[in-house]
Structures are given as C-alpha cells and as structure tokens.
Design an enzyme around this catalytic site. Structure first.
Site, PDB file in Angstrom:
ATOM      1  N   GLU A   1      -3.271  10.305   3.057  1.00 56.67           N
ATOM      2  CA  GLU A   1      -4.534  10.625   3.965  1.00 56.67           C
ATOM      3  C   GLU A   1      -4.562  12.074   4.390  1.00 56.67           C
ATOM      4  OE1 GLU A   1      -6.056   6.393   6.216  1.00 56.67           O
ATOM      5  OE2 GLU A   1      -4.260   7.382   6.869  1.00 56.67           O
TER       6      GLU A   1
ATOM      7  N   ASP B   1       0.238   5.241   0.705  1.00 61.28           N
ATOM      8  CA  ASP B   1      -0.758   6.233   1.287  1.00 61.28           C
ATOM      9  C   ASP B   1      -0.600   7.708   1.209  1.00 61.28           C
ATOM     10  OD1 ASP B   1      -2.371   3.872   1.897  1.00 61.28           O
ATOM     11  OD2 ASP B   1      -2.062   4.003   3.950  1.00 61.28           O
TER      12      ASP B   1
ATOM     13  N   GLU C   1       0.689  -1.150  -0.016  1.00 64.13           N
ATOM     14  CA  GLU C   1      -0.011   0.023   0.040  1.00 64.13           C
ATOM     15  C   GLU C   1       0.895   1.284  -0.025  1.00 64.13           C
ATOM     16  OE1 GLU C   1      -3.546   1.810   2.948  1.00 64.13           O
ATOM     17  OE2 GLU C   1      -3.390  -0.422   2.719  1.00 64.13           O
TER      18      GLU C   1
END
Length: 274
Positions: free
Chosen positions: A104, A102, A100
């Site tokens: 955010e 990311d 993953e």
C-alpha cells in the site's frame, strides 16, 4: 545520500531505474471491478489508469488466480499533493480466513515522501506491517513492484531490489504459536485500487485529502504473473549481492517494523520475530 558512500550504492541507485519490459495486455489479464468508469485501459491494453475524485475511487483484479507465483507490476503513483490517498496493490484470497500479500502506497503532501506499507496475512491474521520510504520519486516514472511467493518465503522487491523477506516458519513456530500461519494453500488474485483513506493514511489522519487537487491518477503498466511447477526454487534464495541490497534498504529506508514495536506487543513480540 552523502558523498563518500561505496560505489556499490551508486550502482544500486542506477540499477533501480532499470525495468524489464514484458509482453502483457490489460484487456487479457484484468477486469476493472469498480469505479463507475474511473478505471480505464489505455494504449491498446498496454497501460491502465485508476482515478479517484471526491465521489469515488476505482480498482481492478486479475482474471486468474495464482498459487505461488512471481508477480510484477509497474506503477507510477499519484503525483503532487497525494495526502489522504492510498494506492493499493496486493494478492488476496477470499473469505474470513483469507491470505493476503500487500503493498500500500500512502500519499503525502507535495515534497514529502510516499510511505510504502507492506503486510502479510495468513488465515485471516495480519499485523505484520513493515513500512519504508523509497530512494526515488515514485511519481515521476514507472517502477516495478514485485512479489515472489513460494512455499518457503515471500520476497518483496522494488525494481529488482529486495526490501523484505517473510519466511515460512510454520513447521517450527506452529508448535508454539497457534496464531502463526504462512500463506500456502489458498490461491490468490492480484488486486489494485486507488481510494480515499484520509481518516488514517497521512500522518495518522491529521492531513486530509485536498479535493481541489482531484482527480488523482495512478498509472499501471507491464503486469506480469509467472507460475512454475518448480516453485521458483532457484530464484528465492538471495545471493550475496541481493542480501547486501536488502540490508542497505532496511538500514536506510525502513521506518517501521512490527518486530521492533515492543509498545504494541507488551506481552512479547510475535514468535516469528524472535
């Protein structure tokens, strides 16, 4: 930023408002996967909106998977009092040992800055967080958030300005740290979601979502995913100008680096931090 800074930084800020327009259509590129109608494709496929209300958020994923790619997405974040909300934009494979990459965006009270949270997972192991404030208001207009993922490194960029580079040191570090891996063998889709995380997102959960401000809306445009058989060998190395911008962002806007958190790792920092 106080007066007297070198002209370079003024030019950097001006360049941060520039975006590259690409031909993309959300009808062709993504599927809205949850939200019960709260995710909508608009403007004949040129824009997508995710909505969060007191009942549910929403999300989408790319139709295609990618193994090494340059991913761009223009995002305009939730304006006003966005405390408790999280707008997530990331690449991910599936399974307990997933990879993953990311972004955010952690909402905050009106007038307080968003926190841009980044992380890298490999073989299901993450804990590689770095967080930043942004040098502009990300709710006023669209800005381009990019990932350049190659076999050698992952570069996070905002409006073309690199903010983080995570290098593949598996050959070197795998011999001394069995927990160190680099995402290199699992294809990933692009995902995005808008959801309520007021148990942790803003000031560690002290500030809760103000549902009187709902619905909350994040907007997306100009999704572009480019792959190359050459694995972007010419793009991944930062030139001197890009390196200077990277160091400027990290000096002035980084607010958390797992590689500097000795309290979190009392037995010693992760091998890639040394």
């Amino acid at each position: 930023m106080e007066m007297g800074k070198p002209l370079f930084f003024l030019l950097l800020l001006i360049s941060s408002s520039l975006v590259v327009i690409v031909s993309a259509n959300f009808y062709n590129d993504v599927d809205i996967t949850w939200g019960d109608g709260r995710g909508k494709i608009l403007e004949n496929g040129q824009q997508l909106q995710l909505t969060l209300d007191h009942t549910l958020g929403s999300g989408f994923q790319s139709k295609n998977e990618y193994l090494f790619a340059k991913i761009d997405m223009q995002i305009k974040l939730v304006p006003g009092n966005s405390a408790g909300t999280v707008t997530a934009y990331y690449l991910s494979s599936q399974g307990p040992k997933h990879d993953e990459i990311d972004y955010e965006f952690l909402g905050n009270l009106s007038g307080d800055p968003y926190i841009m949270h980044t992380n890298v997972f490999a073989q299901g192991l993450g804990n590689r967080e770095q967080q930043f404030y942004l040098w502009f208001d990300p709710t006023l207009d669209f800005h381009t958030y990019s990932v350049l993922w190659t076999p050698n490194q992952i570069t996070f960029s905002v409006d073309g300005i690199p903010v983080r580079v995570f290098k593949n040191r598996e050959t070197e570090l795998g011999k001394v740290d069995s927990d160190y891996h680099y995402p290199k063998s699992q294809a990933m889709r692009v995902y995005s979601s808008l959801w309520n995380a007021d148990d942790w997102a803003t000031r560690g959960g002290l500030v809760k979502t103000d549902w009187t401000k709902a619905p909350f809306v994040a907007s997306f445009s100009n999704f572009n995913a480019a792959t190359s058989s050459s694995n972007f060998a010419g793009e991944e190395a930062l030139d001197s100008n890009e390196e200077q911008k990277l160091q400027w962002v990290r000096k002035n806007y980084m607010i958390y680096d797992y590689c500097a958190d000795t309290k979190r790792f009392p037995q010693g920092l992760p091998a890639e931090c040394k």
